[in-house]
Scaffold this active site. Structure first.
Site, mmCIF file in Angstrom:
data_model
loop_
_atom_site.group_PDB
_atom_site.id
_atom_site.type_symbol
_atom_site.label_atom_id
_atom_site.label_comp_id
_atom_site.label_asym_id
_atom_site.label_seq_id
_atom_site.Cartn_x
_atom_site.Cartn_y
_atom_site.Cartn_z
ATOM 1 N N ASP A 1 21.799 -18.972 -44.163
ATOM 2 C CA ASP A 1 23.336 -18.670 -44.218
ATOM 3 C C ASP A 1 23.712 -17.281 -44.059
ATOM 4 O OD1 ASP A 1 23.317 -21.416 -44.338
ATOM 5 O OD2 ASP A 1 23.993 -21.519 -46.571
ATOM 6 N N MET B 1 24.908 -25.369 -40.084
ATOM 7 C CA MET B 1 24.834 -25.264 -41.377
ATOM 8 C C MET B 1 25.777 -24.083 -41.854
ATOM 9 S SD MET B 1 21.120 -26.118 -42.845
ATOM 10 C CE MET B 1 20.910 -27.901 -43.344
ATOM 11 N N GLY B 2 26.136 -23.995 -43.238
ATOM 12 C CA GLY B 2 27.027 -22.905 -43.423
ATOM 13 C C GLY B 2 28.231 -23.312 -44.503
ATOM 14 N N GLU C 1 29.725 -26.041 -41.361
ATOM 15 C CA GLU C 1 29.803 -27.340 -42.063
ATOM 16 C C GLU C 1 30.953 -27.286 -42.952
ATOM 17 O OE1 GLU C 1 26.250 -28.327 -43.890
ATOM 18 O OE2 GLU C 1 26.014 -26.546 -44.639
ATOM 19 N N ARG D 1 32.527 -35.776 -28.151
ATOM 20 C CA ARG D 1 31.452 -36.163 -28.885
ATOM 21 C C ARG D 1 30.824 -35.152 -29.977
ATOM 22 N NH1 ARG D 1 29.682 -40.496 -25.869
ATOM 23 N NH2 ARG D 1 31.650 -41.331 -25.052
ATOM 24 N N GLN E 1 17.604 -26.824 -38.144
ATOM 25 C CA GLN E 1 18.167 -25.259 -38.274
ATOM 26 C C GLN E 1 17.073 -24.728 -39.232
ATOM 27 O OE1 GLN E 1 22.464 -24.802 -38.176
ATOM 28 N NE2 GLN E 1 22.199 -26.869 -38.570
HETATM 29 O O1 F6P Z 1 21.558 -23.192 -48.664
HETATM 30 C C1 F6P Z 1 21.220 -23.262 -47.015
HETATM 31 C C2 F6P Z 1 21.720 -24.794 -46.540
HETATM 32 O O2 F6P Z 1 21.308 -24.542 -45.360
HETATM 33 C C3 F6P Z 1 23.293 -24.972 -46.300
HETATM 34 O O3 F6P Z 1 23.947 -24.500 -45.325
HETATM 35 C C4 F6P Z 1 23.267 -26.451 -46.464
HETATM 36 O O4 F6P Z 1 24.292 -26.957 -46.701
HETATM 37 C C5 F6P Z 1 22.248 -26.772 -47.445
HETATM 38 O O5 F6P Z 1 21.329 -25.664 -47.293
HETATM 39 C C6 F6P Z 1 21.689 -28.058 -47.375
HETATM 40 O O6 F6P Z 1 20.519 -28.193 -47.947
HETATM 41 P P1 F6P Z 1 19.837 -29.523 -48.987
HETATM 42 O O7 F6P Z 1 20.448 -30.459 -48.493
HETATM 43 O O8 F6P Z 1 18.541 -29.298 -48.793
HETATM 44 O O9 F6P Z 1 20.513 -29.073 -50.251
#
Ligand code: F6P
Length: 340
Positions: free
Chosen positions: A128, A170-171, A223, A263, A271
């Site tokens: 992130d 992600m983020g 996200e 979609r 990622q």
């Molecule tokens: O912390 C990094 C990250 O990639 C987030 O962006 C994401 O929400 C999260 O990890 C999800 O990871 P996990 O499902 O392994 O807890």
């Protein structure tokens, strides 16, 4: 000081093995015994650790994940776990612990250091890129490259089918991956947690773009984005604070608002997996070698960091006290290319 421990905690990411390899290589050269702790803090709680040698850590530079395993344990919530960490740390004879992790793992490391449970050196890891005090954490570059490649691929199918493609990256709290992959992938709209969006305004810009003759659009969504006119979309975050899925609600609202076929593609763990980029291998290696220098100089409580391509260190509190949010100058620049 003779024995240095290393653990990798929190979410895995590409580049962790580059750091482990560098710590073992440089550490052994400098006369230290390097002990690898398995599965983050869990390994110290369960006394699961082993000495790492050159053989075990050779041939891992290009491998994703972490040789040591990881976990999302936060022992600060559990005094019994802290007691076990203290006991096993003392028993292991480790003189200093290199903790490779993101926000949560480094916060735990800092607290244990303040309580004088461990002597700690931090190494910043985060796809992130949300850690302050360093220009980059390793893992981020690979995630941006993977997301960009996916956006390129989704571009061609969106274009062929005249669709709107909503791509979720992600983020949770920061939109770095969305912003940089969105710029590199030519996104028409980028949605980031730092800048709540108005879906009706988004629909209006998409309509204008389509009136200009464009028959498809690419939207990159972090996200953790918030929608001003649909606060309920963020309720998809579950009890464990797992994000993911907001793009479905956004896509439905866009399809309803514009009538365009829309979609969704959630990139998810793709990622975080697989081969690290050359850049992540390089900064991971530089971070690992520097972490050994910090341990030798007994600069405990510090985190290795990168500033203008120079490796330095900052107090761990600087890295974790405030999240590094997206640079708004870059976001404003990206808007030049948004659908209008
Ligand atoms: O912390 C990094 C990250 O990639 C987030 O962006 C994401 O929400 C999260 O990890 C999800 O990871 P996990 O499902 O392994 O807890």
């Amino acid at each position: 000081m003779k024995k240095i421990g290393i653990l990798t905690g929190g979410a895995d990411c590409p580049g962790l093995n580059s750091v482990i390899r560098a710590i073992v290589r440089k550490g052994i050269q400098d006369g230290y015994v390097i002990t690898g702790i398995k599965n983050g803090w869990l390994g110290l709680i369960d006394n699961d650790m082993k000495v790492l040698d050159l053989k075990q850590t050779s041939g891992i530079l290009d491998r994703g994940g972490t040789l040591l395993g990881t976990s999302r344990i936060n022992p600060l919530d559990n005094p019994e776990q802290i007691r076990k960490i203290e006991e096993n740390y003392k028993r292991s004879g480790i003189d200093a612990l290199i903790v490779v992790g993101g926000e949560v793992t480094l916060k735990v490391a800092l607290e244990l250091y303040r309580r004088k449970v461990i002597k700690v050196i931090g190494v910043p890891k985060s796809i992130d890129n949300s850690l302050s005090g360093t220009d980059y954490a390793f893992g981020f570059d690979t995630a941006v490259n993977v997301a960009t490649e996916c956006i390129d691929r989704l571009h061609t199918t969106a274009e062929s089918h005249h669709r709107i493609m909503v791509i979720e990256v992600m983020g949770r709290y920061t939109g770095w991956v969305a912003l940089e992959s969105g710029i590199a992938g030519g996104a028409d709209i980028i949605m980031i947690p730092e800048m709540p969006v108005d879906i009706e305004e988004v629909c209006e810009s998409l309509r204008r773009r389509h009136q200009r003759g464009k028959t498809f659009s690419i939207i990159v969504v972090a996200e953790g984005v918030k929608c001003k006119d649909h606060p309920e979309f963020s309720e998809v975050v579950d009890k464990q604070h797992r994000f993911g899925g907001i793009s479905e609600s956004i896509a439905q609202a866009i399809e309803q608002g514009t009538g365009y076929d829309t979609r969704v593609s959630v990139l998810g763990y793709i990622q975080r997996g697989g081969t690290p980029s050359a850049y992540d291998r390089i900064i991971g290696t530089r971070f690992g070698v520097h972490a050994i220098s910090l341990a030798r100089e007994e600069k405990f409580g510090q985190m290795v960091s990168l500033h203008n391509n120079v490796i330095q260190s900052v107090p761990i509190e600087r890295a974790v006290e405030e999240r590094k949010t997206v640079n708004m100058e870059i976001y404003d620049m990206a808007k030049v290319f948004f659908a209008e």
